[in-house]
Design an enzyme around this catalytic site. Structure first.
Site, PDB file in Angstrom:
ATOM      1  N   ASN A 121      -3.874   9.070   2.477  1.00  0.00           N
ATOM      2  CA  ASN A 121      -4.321   8.440   3.713  1.00  0.00           C
ATOM      3  C   ASN A 121      -4.783   9.449   4.757  1.00  0.00           C
ATOM      4  O   ASN A 121      -5.941   9.478   5.142  1.00  0.00           O
ATOM      5  CB  ASN A 121      -3.202   7.593   4.324  1.00  0.00           C
ATOM      6  CG  ASN A 121      -3.342   6.119   4.054  1.00  0.00           C
ATOM      7  OD1 ASN A 121      -4.331   5.673   3.492  1.00  0.00           O
ATOM      8  ND2 ASN A 121      -2.352   5.349   4.460  1.00  0.00           N
TER       9      ASN A 121
ATOM     10  N   ASP B 187       0.814  -1.211   0.000  1.00  0.00           N
ATOM     11  CA  ASP B 187       0.000   0.000   0.000  1.00  0.00           C
ATOM     12  C   ASP B 187       0.851   1.266   0.000  1.00  0.00           C
ATOM     13  O   ASP B 187       0.462   2.278  -0.588  1.00  0.00           O
ATOM     14  CB  ASP B 187      -0.921  -0.001   1.228  1.00  0.00           C
ATOM     15  CG  ASP B 187      -2.074  -0.990   1.079  1.00  0.00           C
ATOM     16  OD1 ASP B 187      -2.282  -1.506  -0.032  1.00  0.00           O
ATOM     17  OD2 ASP B 187      -2.760  -1.248   2.084  1.00  0.00           O
ATOM     18  N   GLY B 188       2.017   1.223   0.631  1.00  0.00           N
ATOM     19  CA  GLY B 188       2.890   2.393   0.641  1.00  0.00           C
ATOM     20  C   GLY B 188       3.342   2.776  -0.754  1.00  0.00           C
ATOM     21  O   GLY B 188       3.409   3.962  -1.101  1.00  0.00           O
TER      22      GLY B 188
ATOM     23  N   ALA C 115      -5.214   9.173  21.874  1.00  0.00           N
ATOM     24  CA  ALA C 115      -5.114   9.168  23.342  1.00  0.00           C
ATOM     25  C   ALA C 115      -5.544  10.509  23.932  1.00  0.00           C
ATOM     26  O   ALA C 115      -4.755  11.218  24.558  1.00  0.00           O
ATOM     27  CB  ALA C 115      -3.694   8.825  23.779  1.00  0.00           C
TER      28      ALA C 115
ATOM     29  N   ASP D 217      -2.502  13.185  22.589  1.00  0.00           N
ATOM     30  CA  ASP D 217      -1.175  12.899  22.046  1.00  0.00           C
ATOM     31  C   ASP D 217      -1.079  13.327  20.592  1.00  0.00           C
ATOM     32  O   ASP D 217       0.027  13.431  20.046  1.00  0.00           O
ATOM     33  CB  ASP D 217      -0.867  11.402  22.151  1.00  0.00           C
ATOM     34  CG  ASP D 217      -0.479  10.990  23.558  1.00  0.00           C
ATOM     35  OD1 ASP D 217      -0.407  11.869  24.441  1.00  0.00           O
ATOM     36  OD2 ASP D 217      -0.257   9.785  23.776  1.00  0.00           O
TER      37      ASP D 217
ATOM     38  N   ARG E 236      -6.940  18.320  23.629  1.00  0.00           N
ATOM     39  CA  ARG E 236      -5.729  17.979  24.367  1.00  0.00           C
ATOM     40  C   ARG E 236      -5.557  16.478  24.263  1.00  0.00           C
ATOM     41  O   ARG E 236      -6.375  15.697  24.745  1.00  0.00           O
ATOM     42  CB  ARG E 236      -5.812  18.416  25.826  1.00  0.00           C
ATOM     43  CG  ARG E 236      -5.857  19.926  26.017  1.00  0.00           C
ATOM     44  CD  ARG E 236      -5.709  20.313  27.481  1.00  0.00           C
ATOM     45  NE  ARG E 236      -4.380  19.968  27.980  1.00  0.00           N
ATOM     46  CZ  ARG E 236      -4.156  19.353  29.139  1.00  0.00           C
ATOM     47  NH1 ARG E 236      -5.162  18.975  29.907  1.00  0.00           N
ATOM     48  NH2 ARG E 236      -2.929  19.084  29.526  1.00  0.00           N
TER      49      ARG E 236
ATOM     50  N   LEU F 276      -7.627   3.797  12.187  1.00  0.00           N
ATOM     51  CA  LEU F 276      -8.279   2.594  12.706  1.00  0.00           C
ATOM     52  C   LEU F 276      -7.620   2.145  14.004  1.00  0.00           C
ATOM     53  O   LEU F 276      -8.300   1.804  14.980  1.00  0.00           O
ATOM     54  CB  LEU F 276      -8.215   1.480  11.661  1.00  0.00           C
ATOM     55  CG  LEU F 276      -8.901   0.160  12.021  1.00  0.00           C
ATOM     56  CD1 LEU F 276     -10.396   0.357  12.189  1.00  0.00           C
ATOM     57  CD2 LEU F 276      -8.620  -0.893  10.946  1.00  0.00           C
ATOM     58  N   SER F 277      -6.283   2.164  14.046  1.00  0.00           N
ATOM     59  CA  SER F 277      -5.591   1.728  15.261  1.00  0.00           C
ATOM     60  C   SER F 277      -5.814   2.693  16.422  1.00  0.00           C
ATOM     61  O   SER F 277      -5.670   2.311  17.582  1.00  0.00           O
ATOM     62  CB  SER F 277      -4.085   1.574  14.987  1.00  0.00           C
ATOM     63  OG  SER F 277      -3.498   2.828  14.688  1.00  0.00           O
TER      64      SER F 277
END
Length: 300
Positions: free
Chosen positions: A156, A82-83, A221, A186, A184, A201-202
């Site tokens: 992406n 995919d890259g 996060a 990560d 606020r 997704l992750s």
């Protein structure tokens, strides 16, 4: 059989084996395309002909730059993961050249033809029997003191991340003229439907069907658990402003701006171009999801 695509560009990551000057997989696919009546050219970096160990005369097909492929070729056949497809898709989108992906990588969400099945899949496609799928692109700019300091196109996602040694980054997000929230977290992801199966997704984002004209915004996060992913219309600009200076960075697919400053604004809008994917007749996005996500595995 005569191919409806007269000139086909073969694009992939050059992988010579041992002492061989040529990549045997690329050679085999090139020979197959020639046998179908196609004039085959190699993308410059895919040919390996720029390597001192491979003189130009050793290349089996004419070699073209990406720009020349865009101007002169009827089809791009991408052999890789995919890259590889992300990189060439961004570059060829302004030319409208359709792309077919043969998966030589791991997941293969957008390079969906298995390497060991490429001949059976390609024969009818080269004869004109295929389904076409369009994917949107993101045009992004980093604005600093009223000036653009970095511009990129992404297929992406656009990702703003905190620094490696810093705490959370604070980002002010607006959609169009409307203020959304101060985030606020990560980091923050703005992803296309194509990118919804990647980093978004992750990070807990939803899957987005390619036919939906939207983006997903996914916090990474977040400090507040009620800060959830949201689906946004891609007709509106999204502006992400760095509120605090915590060594934040921006990433546009594989293109990075290493350091953002307080007050920098990342402006995201829909690109004027899209990527054209061709798939075997009867292709379904849901078939791809079931296969790659291992849904129903073990069911009878």
């Amino acid at each position: 059989m005569t191919s409806v695509f007269r000139r086909v560009a073969l694009i992939g990551k050059y992988q010579p084996q041992g002492a061989r000057a040529h990549d045997p997989v690329m050679d085999e696919i090139g020979d197959f395309l020639s046998a179908q009546g196609c004039e085959v050219v190699l993308e410059q970096s895919s040919a390996g002909c720029g390597d001192a160990a491979v003189p130009p005369r050793a290349c089996r097909h004419p070699v073209m730059s990406v720009e020349e492929i865009g101007e002169q070729c009827d089809l791009g056949l991408v052999v890789g993961g995919d890259g590889t497809m992300l990189g060439i898709g961004r570059q060829l989108a302004p030319f409208g050249v359709p792309l077919i992906g043969i998966n030589r990588g791991r997941l293969g969400f957008i390079t969906d033809i298995a390497l060991d099945e490429y001949q059976d899949a390609l024969r009818p496609m080269l004869a004109g029997e295929y389904d076409e799928d369009h994917r949107s692109l993101i045009q992004a700019s980093v604005m600093r003191d009223g000036q653009s300091v970095f511009e990129a196109v992404a297929m992406n996602d656009v990702v703003v991340n905190r620094g490696a040694t810093s705490g959370m980054v604070e980002l002010r997000v607006s959609v169009g003229k409307a203020f959304v929230a101060n985030q606020r977290a990560d980091g923050l992801i703005i992803a296309t439907s194509t990118g919804s199966t990647a980093y978004a997704l992750s990070a807990g984002g939803p899957l987005l069907h390619p036919s939906i004209p939207g983006w997903i915004m996914v916090p990474i996060a977040p400090h507040t658990l009620s800060n959830r992913p949201i689906l946004l219309p891609d007709a509106e600009e999204v502006t992400i402003e760095v509120v605090n200076d915590r060594d934040a960075s921006a990433n546009f697919d594989m293109q990075s701006l290493a350091s953002l400053r307080q007050g920098d604004r990342i402006v995201v809008r829909r690109s004027d171009f899209h990527v054209r994917f061709l798939h075997p007749r009867g292709w379904s996005y849901f078939d791809t999801l079931r296969r790659k996500m291992h849904w129903n595995k073990g069911d009878n």
